[in-house]
Motif scaffolding. Structure first.
Motif, PDB file in Angstrom:
ATOM      1  N   ASP A  21       0.877  -1.226  -0.193  1.00 44.96           N
ATOM      2  CA  ASP A  21      -0.010  -0.082  -0.230  1.00 44.96           C
ATOM      3  C   ASP A  21       0.521   0.939  -0.228  1.00 44.96           C
ATOM      4  O   ASP A  21       0.580   2.343  -0.450  1.00 44.96           O
ATOM      5  CB  ASP A  21      -1.173  -0.191   1.377  1.00 44.96           C
ATOM      6  N   GLN A  97     -13.680  -4.196 -10.100  1.00 45.70           N
ATOM      7  CA  GLN A  97     -14.339  -4.200  -8.406  1.00 45.70           C
ATOM      8  C   GLN A  97     -13.202  -3.156  -8.136  1.00 45.70           C
ATOM      9  O   GLN A  97     -13.963  -2.168  -6.666  1.00 45.70           O
ATOM     10  CB  GLN A  97     -13.693  -5.325  -7.823  1.00 45.70           C
ATOM     11  N   ARG A  98     -12.453  -2.519  -9.185  1.00 47.69           N
ATOM     12  CA  ARG A  98     -11.767  -0.897  -8.610  1.00 47.69           C
ATOM     13  C   ARG A  98     -11.169  -1.501  -6.676  1.00 47.69           C
ATOM     14  O   ARG A  98     -10.528  -0.955  -6.243  1.00 47.69           O
ATOM     15  CB  ARG A  98     -12.373  -0.221  -8.107  1.00 47.69           C
ATOM     16  N   SER A  99     -10.917  -2.938  -6.987  1.00 46.38           N
ATOM     17  CA  SER A  99      -9.638  -3.201  -5.623  1.00 46.38           C
ATOM     18  C   SER A  99      -9.406  -4.323  -6.165  1.00 46.38           C
ATOM     19  O   SER A  99      -9.767  -5.121  -6.476  1.00 46.38           O
ATOM     20  CB  SER A  99     -11.180  -3.657  -4.537  1.00 46.38           C
ATOM     21  N   GLU A 125      -6.292   3.562  -6.982  1.00 44.32           N
ATOM     22  CA  GLU A 125      -7.894   4.575  -7.522  1.00 44.32           C
ATOM     23  C   GLU A 125      -7.363   5.549  -7.370  1.00 44.32           C
ATOM     24  O   GLU A 125      -7.975   6.005  -8.294  1.00 44.32           O
ATOM     25  CB  GLU A 125      -8.358   4.485  -5.841  1.00 44.32           C
TER      26      GLU A 125
END
Length: 145
Positions: A21, A97-99, A125
């Motif tokens: 991340d 899913q944009r994930s 994103e």
């Protein structure tokens, strides 16, 4: 947390989600020169699979010219061996899913050898793109050589 220095060991498949991340947040803002200092391959793909960024580390490992890859379709023109459910399917699902945050093993098949790698794919994103982190694990000769 800073990005790993070039002298740090390559990340393994067990790279933690928090590390990835943090890398993602920074990768979106890194210049091509900064991406080239990373000790692992990093490629940014748009929603159609076109290459937006391709670091020099990955170009050297894959033995291809980085500058010629920008704008090309990763799955059809650059690495057609990745257009399989295990790789391309994850890419498409993550976009839908944009994930996406997933790590898996993969074998790139080149004329000069088979390259066993750990792939970490994650969706940004911020840029509506997918980053593909490629950690070198080994290179083996193709069968029959």
């Amino acid at each position: 947390m800073a990005l790993p220095a070039a002298s740090n060991p390559l990340p393994q498949a067990s790279t933690s989600k928090s590390n990835a991340d943090e890398l993602l947040r920074q990768a979106d803002n890194l210049s091509a020169a900064e991406l080239d200092t990373l000790p692992f391959g990093l490629i940014q793909l748009d929603r159609t699979g076109r290459i937006l960024k391709f670091n020099q580390t990955e170009a050297k490992l894959a033995r291809i010219n980085r500058d010629r890859q920008i704008g090309r379709d990763f799955f059809d023109e650059v690495a057609p061996c990745t257009k399989v459910r295990e790789f391309y399917g994850r890419f498409l699902q993550g976009l839908n899913q944009r994930s996406l945050y997933e790590t898996f093993g993969f074998i790139f098949k080149f004329d000069h050898g088979w390259r066993n790698v750990a792939i970490t794919m994650f969706y940004s994103e911020k840029t509506d793109s997918v980053w593909v982190l490629i950690s070198q694990t080994s290179v083996t000769p193709p069968p029959g050589r």
